[in-house]
Design a protein around this motif. Structure first.
Motif, PDB file in Angstrom:
ATOM      1  N   GLY A 134       0.804  -1.233   0.000  1.00 58.23           N
ATOM      2  CA  GLY A 134       0.000   0.000   0.000  1.00 58.23           C
ATOM      3  C   GLY A 134       0.828   1.270   0.000  1.00 58.23           C
ATOM      4  N   GLU A 135       2.124   1.164   0.326  1.00 55.42           N
ATOM      5  CA  GLU A 135       2.985   2.354   0.287  1.00 55.42           C
ATOM      6  C   GLU A 135       3.268   2.691  -1.178  1.00 55.42           C
ATOM      7  OE1 GLU A 135       4.914   3.652   3.498  1.00 55.42           O
ATOM      8  OE2 GLU A 135       2.963   2.896   4.090  1.00 55.42           O
ATOM      9  N   SER A 136       3.502   3.970  -1.450  1.00 56.27           N
ATOM     10  CA  SER A 136       3.639   4.382  -2.852  1.00 56.27           C
ATOM     11  C   SER A 136       4.891   3.805  -3.523  1.00 56.27           C
ATOM     12  CB  SER A 136       3.630   5.909  -2.962  1.00 56.27           C
ATOM     13  OG  SER A 136       4.592   6.439  -2.100  1.00 56.27           O
ATOM     14  N   VAL A 137       5.902   3.416  -2.746  1.00 58.37           N
ATOM     15  CA  VAL A 137       7.130   2.893  -3.363  1.00 58.37           C
ATOM     16  C   VAL A 137       7.190   1.363  -3.352  1.00 58.37           C
ATOM     17  CG1 VAL A 137       8.513   4.957  -2.888  1.00 58.37           C
ATOM     18  CG2 VAL A 137       8.391   3.130  -1.185  1.00 58.37           C
ATOM     19  N   THR A 138       6.099   0.718  -2.992  1.00 57.29           N
ATOM     20  CA  THR A 138       6.095  -0.751  -2.926  1.00 57.29           C
ATOM     21  C   THR A 138       5.901  -1.351  -4.312  1.00 57.29           C
ATOM     22  OG1 THR A 138       5.296  -0.709  -0.668  1.00 57.29           O
ATOM     23  CG2 THR A 138       4.899  -2.741  -1.889  1.00 57.29           C
ATOM     24  N   PRO A 139       6.842  -2.197  -4.731  1.00 56.24           N
ATOM     25  CA  PRO A 139       6.746  -2.772  -6.083  1.00 56.24           C
ATOM     26  C   PRO A 139       5.767  -3.950  -6.128  1.00 56.24           C
ATOM     27  CG  PRO A 139       8.723  -3.559  -5.005  1.00 56.24           C
ATOM     28  CD  PRO A 139       8.048  -2.647  -4.020  1.00 56.24           C
ATOM     29  N   GLY A 140       5.671  -4.567  -7.310  1.00 54.44           N
ATOM     30  CA  GLY A 140       4.808  -5.738  -7.468  1.00 54.44           C
ATOM     31  C   GLY A 140       5.420  -6.971  -6.820  1.00 54.44           C
ATOM     32  N   LEU A 141       4.534  -7.890  -6.456  1.00 55.07           N
ATOM     33  CA  LEU A 141       4.942  -9.135  -5.799  1.00 55.07           C
ATOM     34  C   LEU A 141       5.244 -10.188  -6.866  1.00 55.07           C
ATOM     35  CD1 LEU A 141       4.563 -10.287  -2.698  1.00 55.07           C
ATOM     36  CD2 LEU A 141       2.538 -11.347  -3.663  1.00 55.07           C
ATOM     37  N   SER A 142       6.205 -11.056  -6.604  1.00 53.69           N
ATOM     38  CA  SER A 142       6.422 -12.171  -7.540  1.00 53.69           C
ATOM     39  C   SER A 142       6.548 -13.481  -6.757  1.00 53.69           C
ATOM     40  CB  SER A 142       7.648 -11.918  -8.414  1.00 53.69           C
ATOM     41  OG  SER A 142       8.788 -11.884  -7.602  1.00 53.69           O
ATOM     42  N   LYS A 143       6.671 -14.589  -7.481  1.00 51.34           N
ATOM     43  CA  LYS A 143       6.539 -15.891  -6.819  1.00 51.34           C
ATOM     44  C   LYS A 143       7.692 -16.229  -5.867  1.00 51.34           C
ATOM     45  CE  LYS A 143       7.938 -18.801 -10.805  1.00 51.34           C
ATOM     46  NZ  LYS A 143       9.337 -18.469 -10.686  1.00 51.34           N
ATOM     47  N   GLU A 144       8.770 -15.517  -5.961  1.00 45.59           N
ATOM     48  CA  GLU A 144       9.905 -15.757  -5.042  1.00 45.59           C
ATOM     49  C   GLU A 144       9.715 -15.013  -3.716  1.00 45.59           C
ATOM     50  OE1 GLU A 144      10.343 -14.597  -8.178  1.00 45.59           O
ATOM     51  OE2 GLU A 144      10.938 -16.495  -9.107  1.00 45.59           O
ATOM     52  N   ASP A 145       8.649 -14.207  -3.631  1.00 41.74           N
ATOM     53  CA  ASP A 145       8.462 -13.333  -2.460  1.00 41.74           C
ATOM     54  C   ASP A 145       7.555 -13.970  -1.408  1.00 41.74           C
ATOM     55  OD1 ASP A 145      10.008 -11.413  -3.777  1.00 41.74           O
ATOM     56  OD2 ASP A 145       8.252 -10.571  -4.792  1.00 41.74           O
ATOM     57  N   LEU A 146       7.562 -13.341  -0.247  1.00 39.72           N
ATOM     58  CA  LEU A 146       6.724 -13.785   0.875  1.00 39.72           C
ATOM     59  C   LEU A 146       5.824 -12.628   1.301  1.00 39.72           C
ATOM     60  CD1 LEU A 146       6.027 -15.628   3.387  1.00 39.72           C
ATOM     61  CD2 LEU A 146       8.013 -14.585   4.509  1.00 39.72           C
ATOM     62  N   LEU A 147       4.536 -12.905   1.441  1.00 41.64           N
ATOM     63  CA  LEU A 147       3.598 -11.913   1.989  1.00 41.64           C
ATOM     64  C   LEU A 147       3.241 -12.348   3.410  1.00 41.64           C
ATOM     65  CD1 LEU A 147       1.591  -9.505   1.767  1.00 41.64           C
ATOM     66  CD2 LEU A 147      -0.084 -11.130   0.854  1.00 41.64           C
ATOM     67  N   ILE A 148       3.498 -11.465   4.373  1.00 42.01           N
ATOM     68  CA  ILE A 148       3.124 -11.754   5.768  1.00 42.01           C
ATOM     69  C   ILE A 148       1.975 -10.833   6.154  1.00 42.01           C
ATOM     70  CG2 ILE A 148       3.915 -12.012   8.143  1.00 42.01           C
ATOM     71  CD1 ILE A 148       6.800 -11.893   7.132  1.00 42.01           C
ATOM     72  N   ILE A 149       0.882 -11.443   6.556  1.00 35.51           N
ATOM     73  CA  ILE A 149      -0.306 -10.676   6.937  1.00 35.51           C
ATOM     74  C   ILE A 149      -0.510 -10.777   8.443  1.00 35.51           C
ATOM     75  CG2 ILE A 149      -2.844 -10.655   6.765  1.00 35.51           C
ATOM     76  CD1 ILE A 149      -2.514 -11.534   3.843  1.00 35.51           C
ATOM     77  N   GLY A 150      -0.855  -9.655   9.052  1.00 43.75           N
ATOM     78  CA  GLY A 150      -1.275  -9.658  10.459  1.00 43.75           C
ATOM     79  C   GLY A 150      -2.751  -9.316  10.496  1.00 43.75           C
ATOM     80  N   SER A 151      -3.569 -10.273  10.909  1.00 42.07           N
ATOM     81  CA  SER A 151      -5.012 -10.006  10.974  1.00 42.07           C
ATOM     82  C   SER A 151      -5.629 -10.858  12.073  1.00 42.07           C
ATOM     83  CB  SER A 151      -5.680 -10.324   9.624  1.00 42.07           C
ATOM     84  OG  SER A 151      -7.088 -10.199   9.740  1.00 42.07           O
ATOM     85  N   GLY A 152      -6.090 -10.189  13.119  1.00 39.46           N
ATOM     86  CA  GLY A 152      -6.689 -10.933  14.234  1.00 39.46           C
ATOM     87  C   GLY A 152      -7.846 -11.792  13.767  1.00 39.46           C
ATOM     88  N   SER A 153      -8.745 -11.179  13.024  1.00 42.08           N
ATOM     89  CA  SER A 153      -9.944 -11.902  12.559  1.00 42.08           C
ATOM     90  C   SER A 153      -9.627 -12.849  11.412  1.00 42.08           C
ATOM     91  CB  SER A 153     -10.999 -10.896  12.096  1.00 42.08           C
ATOM     92  OG  SER A 153     -10.493 -10.156  10.985  1.00 42.08           O
ATOM     93  N   GLY A 154      -8.646 -12.482  10.595  1.00 39.12           N
ATOM     94  CA  GLY A 154      -8.369 -13.259   9.377  1.00 39.12           C
ATOM     95  C   GLY A 154      -9.446 -13.070   8.326  1.00 39.12           C
ATOM     96  N   GLU A 155     -10.264 -12.050   8.503  1.00 42.05           N
ATOM     97  CA  GLU A 155     -11.393 -11.851   7.589  1.00 42.05           C
ATOM     98  C   GLU A 155     -11.410 -10.471   6.939  1.00 42.05           C
ATOM     99  OE1 GLU A 155     -13.357 -14.168   6.659  1.00 42.05           O
ATOM    100  OE2 GLU A 155     -12.992 -15.691   8.180  1.00 42.05           O
ATOM    101  N   THR A 156     -10.461  -9.605   7.253  1.00 39.67           N
ATOM    102  CA  THR A 156     -10.484  -8.240   6.707  1.00 39.67           C
ATOM    103  C   THR A 156     -10.420  -8.302   5.177  1.00 39.67           C
ATOM    104  OG1 THR A 156      -9.509  -7.421   8.728  1.00 39.67           O
ATOM    105  CG2 THR A 156      -9.300  -5.991   6.816  1.00 39.67           C
ATOM    106  N   LYS A 157     -11.439  -7.718   4.557  1.00 42.01           N
ATOM    107  CA  LYS A 157     -11.662  -7.944   3.118  1.00 42.01           C
ATOM    108  C   LYS A 157     -10.475  -7.544   2.244  1.00 42.01           C
ATOM    109  CE  LYS A 157     -15.928  -9.527   3.276  1.00 42.01           C
ATOM    110  NZ  LYS A 157     -15.732 -10.723   4.073  1.00 42.01           N
ATOM    111  N   SER A 158      -9.883  -6.377   2.517  1.00 42.94           N
ATOM    112  CA  SER A 158      -8.770  -5.928   1.675  1.00 42.94           C
ATOM    113  C   SER A 158      -7.595  -6.909   1.784  1.00 42.94           C
ATOM    114  CB  SER A 158      -8.320  -4.523   2.083  1.00 42.94           C
ATOM    115  OG  SER A 158      -7.985  -4.507   3.462  1.00 42.94           O
ATOM    116  N   LEU A 159      -7.388  -7.457   2.986  1.00 37.82           N
ATOM    117  CA  LEU A 159      -6.274  -8.388   3.196  1.00 37.82           C
ATOM    118  C   LEU A 159      -6.567  -9.737   2.560  1.00 37.82           C
ATOM    119  CD1 LEU A 159      -5.610  -7.532   6.951  1.00 37.82           C
ATOM    120  CD2 LEU A 159      -4.368  -6.663   4.961  1.00 37.82           C
ATOM    121  N   LEU A 160      -7.852 -10.129   2.587  1.00 38.76           N
ATOM    122  CA  LEU A 160      -8.241 -11.390   1.945  1.00 38.76           C
ATOM    123  C   LEU A 160      -7.972 -11.307   0.440  1.00 38.76           C
ATOM    124  CD1 LEU A 160      -9.553 -14.183   1.947  1.00 38.76           C
ATOM    125  CD2 LEU A 160     -11.807 -13.059   1.951  1.00 38.76           C
ATOM    126  N   ALA A 161      -8.314 -10.139  -0.155  1.00 43.88           N
ATOM    127  CA  ALA A 161      -8.067  -9.960  -1.589  1.00 43.88           C
ATOM    128  C   ALA A 161      -6.568 -10.011  -1.876  1.00 43.88           C
ATOM    129  CB  ALA A 161      -8.657  -8.623  -2.044  1.00 43.88           C
TER     130      ALA A 161
END
Ligand SMILES: O=C([C@H](O)CO)[C@H](O)[C@H](O)COP(=O)(O)O
Length: 185
Positions: free
Chosen positions: A69-96
């Motif tokens: 979401g930061e303006s300088v954040t590049p695109g993700l590729s398959k070698e990368d790792l996405l770490i999400i912090g979500s108590g509910s695990g249901e926040t719509k933007s994070l699910l997408a």
């Protein structure tokens, strides 16, 4: 109750919660981080603030890390790792985001109260935090704190502890990391 008594109660809650986090899943997160080409972190609200704090420390370690979401954040590729912090695990933007990351072939990890949540089910690695999510009323757990506070504090402590273990693995100390500290403050 006095404020410092509240603080003591919060510390007791944290003690109880962090002692129930699986060491194995935390170690797996370390492995995922060290194997990833780049690390992306995401979270909303206060959970998102904790993810930013974690990203900052990983940057201090010299890892290639971005906050989604930061303006300088590049695109993700398959070698990368996405770490999400979500108590509910249901926040719509994070699910997408999790669904998109999975479709790109990137690894997805989540710290969450609810492993069987929508994001938890999508993730390759789930670290369960036995706290309360912001709208949990019937989990059987209790906290004197409102909404997701116990979860948010717990992940901050977990991430700081993960940093300590990675510092050993990467042979880094505080002064080496300070070399990457912001100097335009
Ligand atoms: O801001 C939030 C908090 O619950 C207030 O205590 C949440 O972190 C934010 O709403 C995101 O929710 P989760 O994805 O369920 O962590």
């Amino acid at each position: 109750m006095q404020i410092t008594q509240y603080t003591n109660e919060v510390i007791k809650e944290l003690n109880r919660t962090v002692s129930l986090i699986s060491e194995e899943s935390a170690e797996k997160l370390v492995e995922h981080i060290l194997q990833a080409e780049r690390i992306f972190v995401a979270g909303a609200g206060r959970s998102g603030l904790m993810m930013k704090a974690f990203a900052m420390r990983m940057m201090h370690m010299g890892l290639q890390v971005y906050v989604v979401g930061e303006s300088v954040t590049p695109g993700l590729s398959k070698e990368d790792l996405l770490i999400i912090g979500s108590g509910s695990g249901e926040t719509k933007s994070l699910l997408a985001m999790a669904a998109k990351a999975a479709s790109l072939g990137a690894a997805v990890a989540i710290t969450t109260v609810i492993p069987d949540s929508s994001i938890g089910r999508l993730a390759d690695l789930v670290i369960q935090i036995p706290a309360l999510s912001k709208d949990t009323t019937d989990s059987g757990l209790t906290s004197i704190q409102p909404m997701g506070s116990l979860f948010e504090q717990s992940i901050l402590l977990l991430f700081d502890s993960i940093i300590l273990q990675m510092m050993i693995r990467l042979d880094l100390d505080s002064s080496a990391m300070f070399g990457n500290h912001a100097n335009l403050e």
